[in-house]
Design a protein around this motif. Structure first.
Motif, mmCIF file in Angstrom:
data_model
loop_
_atom_site.group_PDB
_atom_site.id
_atom_site.type_symbol
_atom_site.label_atom_id
_atom_site.label_comp_id
_atom_site.label_asym_id
_atom_site.label_seq_id
_atom_site.Cartn_x
_atom_site.Cartn_y
_atom_site.Cartn_z
ATOM 1 N N VAL A 73 7.857 2.392 4.003
ATOM 2 C CA VAL A 73 7.317 1.052 3.754
ATOM 3 C C VAL A 73 6.758 0.494 5.057
ATOM 4 O O VAL A 73 7.429 0.497 6.088
ATOM 5 N N ASP A 74 5.507 0.032 4.993
ATOM 6 C CA ASP A 74 4.869 -0.576 6.162
ATOM 7 C C ASP A 74 4.332 -1.951 5.754
ATOM 8 O O ASP A 74 3.221 -2.064 5.236
ATOM 9 N N PRO A 75 5.115 -3.005 5.985
ATOM 10 C CA PRO A 75 4.696 -4.343 5.543
ATOM 11 C C PRO A 75 3.630 -4.975 6.428
ATOM 12 O O PRO A 75 3.041 -5.981 6.044
ATOM 13 N N THR A 76 3.371 -4.416 7.622
ATOM 14 C CA THR A 76 2.445 -5.069 8.559
ATOM 15 C C THR A 76 1.208 -4.230 8.853
ATOM 16 O O THR A 76 0.530 -4.461 9.843
ATOM 17 N N ILE A 77 0.883 -3.259 7.992
ATOM 18 C CA ILE A 77 -0.265 -2.398 8.252
ATOM 19 C C ILE A 77 -1.578 -3.175 8.264
ATOM 20 O O ILE A 77 -2.578 -2.739 8.856
ATOM 21 N N GLU A 78 -1.609 -4.360 7.632
ATOM 22 C CA GLU A 78 -2.848 -5.123 7.615
ATOM 23 C C GLU A 78 -3.146 -5.801 8.956
ATOM 24 O O GLU A 78 -4.111 -6.549 9.069
ATOM 25 N N GLN A 79 -2.360 -5.500 9.978
ATOM 26 C CA GLN A 79 -2.762 -5.848 11.338
ATOM 27 C C GLN A 79 -3.975 -5.016 11.758
ATOM 28 O O GLN A 79 -4.696 -5.397 12.675
ATOM 29 N N VAL A 80 -4.172 -3.878 11.103
ATOM 30 C CA VAL A 80 -5.330 -3.021 11.365
ATOM 31 C C VAL A 80 -6.538 -3.587 10.615
ATOM 32 O O VAL A 80 -6.485 -3.719 9.386
ATOM 33 N N PRO A 81 -7.627 -3.942 11.316
ATOM 34 C CA PRO A 81 -8.757 -4.626 10.667
ATOM 35 C C PRO A 81 -9.330 -3.890 9.459
ATOM 36 O O PRO A 81 -9.607 -4.516 8.425
ATOM 37 N N GLU A 82 -9.524 -2.569 9.562
ATOM 38 C CA GLU A 82 -10.122 -1.831 8.443
ATOM 39 C C GLU A 82 -9.227 -1.864 7.205
ATOM 40 O O GLU A 82 -9.706 -1.938 6.076
ATOM 41 N N ILE A 83 -7.910 -1.822 7.421
ATOM 42 C CA ILE A 83 -6.978 -1.865 6.298
ATOM 43 C C ILE A 83 -6.894 -3.271 5.729
ATOM 44 O O ILE A 83 -6.832 -3.461 4.507
ATOM 45 N N ARG A 84 -6.899 -4.270 6.603
ATOM 46 C CA ARG A 84 -6.872 -5.662 6.132
ATOM 47 C C ARG A 84 -8.079 -5.976 5.256
ATOM 48 O O ARG A 84 -7.962 -6.706 4.256
ATOM 49 N N ALA A 85 -9.240 -5.392 5.587
ATOM 50 C CA ALA A 85 -10.467 -5.661 4.825
ATOM 51 C C ALA A 85 -10.360 -5.146 3.392
ATOM 52 O O ALA A 85 -11.036 -5.658 2.493
ATOM 53 N N LEU A 86 -9.502 -4.161 3.141
ATOM 54 C CA LEU A 86 -9.341 -3.618 1.792
ATOM 55 C C LEU A 86 -8.510 -4.529 0.893
ATOM 56 O O LEU A 86 -8.555 -4.401 -0.332
ATOM 57 N N ARG A 87 -7.702 -5.407 1.488
ATOM 58 C CA ARG A 87 -6.904 -6.387 0.753
ATOM 59 C C ARG A 87 -6.015 -5.725 -0.310
ATOM 60 O O ARG A 87 -5.917 -6.163 -1.452
ATOM 61 N N GLN A 88 -5.307 -4.663 0.108
ATOM 62 C CA GLN A 88 -4.410 -3.965 -0.811
ATOM 63 C C GLN A 88 -2.938 -4.159 -0.471
ATOM 64 O O GLN A 88 -2.064 -3.588 -1.125
ATOM 65 N N GLY A 89 -2.646 -4.960 0.550
ATOM 66 C CA GLY A 89 -1.268 -5.283 0.848
ATOM 67 C C GLY A 89 -0.538 -4.195 1.619
ATOM 68 O O GLY A 89 -1.150 -3.281 2.175
ATOM 69 N N PRO A 90 0.800 -4.268 1.648
ATOM 70 C CA PRO A 90 1.607 -3.318 2.411
ATOM 71 C C PRO A 90 1.472 -1.891 1.892
ATOM 72 O O PRO A 90 1.092 -1.658 0.741
ATOM 73 N N VAL A 91 1.800 -0.942 2.740
ATOM 74 C CA VAL A 91 1.840 0.464 2.352
ATOM 75 C C VAL A 91 3.242 0.789 1.843
ATOM 76 O O VAL A 91 4.246 0.442 2.475
ATOM 77 N N ILE A 92 3.321 1.431 0.694
ATOM 78 C CA ILE A 92 4.573 1.996 0.193
ATOM 79 C C ILE A 92 4.271 3.438 -0.175
ATOM 80 O O ILE A 92 3.645 3.718 -1.197
#
Length: 210
Positions: free
Chosen positions: A45-64
């Motif tokens: 579980v990675d709740p803060t992956i959207e600190q990465v700009p490219e991942i934040r732009a996808l707006r899919q939330g945390p990684v599980i």
């Protein structure tokens, strides 16, 4: 646990966003990235992956991500990296260098307050348990085999009142034998859930669809 983070792009380029040599800057800032491993449930579980700009732009939330049983400890032990696909991006979690694996827990602030953090985590879990029960989710949880420990706790507390003790700030569960914290609730041994499935990417990393 601390990990390095690399984003692989469709054109073959890669960007490293988190180092595999984490370090503390002062007492309150960790230079690096951390994730939560739940080996009992084969999950990353990675709740803060959207600190990465490219991942934040996808707006899919945390990684599980799902971990295969044989890879439960491979990332922690530094034997392999682990990758999760997000649209056309690949998130690679890298094991940190051996001398840095325990760097997170060796932070002076964490070491001094270890007992308080653990107690706060128990209180948070108790409040989450009450929320599941009060929201009527308990029956749905019991229908799943994925969370045997959670099911056992829900069965053990039943309809017992749960509130905050103003003197200690502990969340207490009022069982027939007296009020207890969540980590003091007696439960039968819960069996582990079913093993997860994984695939191998062309690069040889263990990959997962969340």
């Amino acid at each position: 646990m601390p990990v390095g983070v690399v984003i692989h792009h469709p054109d073959g380029s890669r960007t490293q966003y988190a180092t595999d040599e984490p370090r503390w800057h002062g007492e309150t800032t960790l230079v690096g990235h951390t994730i939560l491993l739940l080996p009992e449930h084969d999950k990353l579980v990675d709740p803060t992956i959207e600190q990465v700009p490219e991942i934040r732009a996808l707006r899919q939330g945390p990684v599980i991500g799902r971990l295969a049983e044989q890879n439960r400890h491979a990332l922690h032990d530094g034997r392999t990296s682990f990758a999760v696909q997000r649209d056309d991006l690949l998130i690679e979690y890298q094991p940190v260098q051996p001398e840095h694996r325990d760097r997170l827990l060796r932070g002076s602030l964490l070491a001094r307050n270890d007992a308080q953090y653990r107690r706060a985590a128990v209180n948070l879990a108790a409040m989450a348990l009450r929320a599941f029960r009060d929201a009527g989710a308990a029956d749905r949880i019991r229908q799943s085999t994925a969370f045997p420990r959670l099911t056992a706790l829900l069965d053990a507390i039943g309809d017992a009142p749960i509130d905050v003790d103003e003197a200690t700030n502990d969340v207490l569960i009022h069982l027939p034998g007296g009020p207890v914290r969540l980590d003091q609730v007696p439960t039968p041994a819960a069996e582990a859930g079913p093993p997860a499935k994984s695939t191998q990417s062309p690069t040889g990393r263990t990959t997962s669809q969340q």
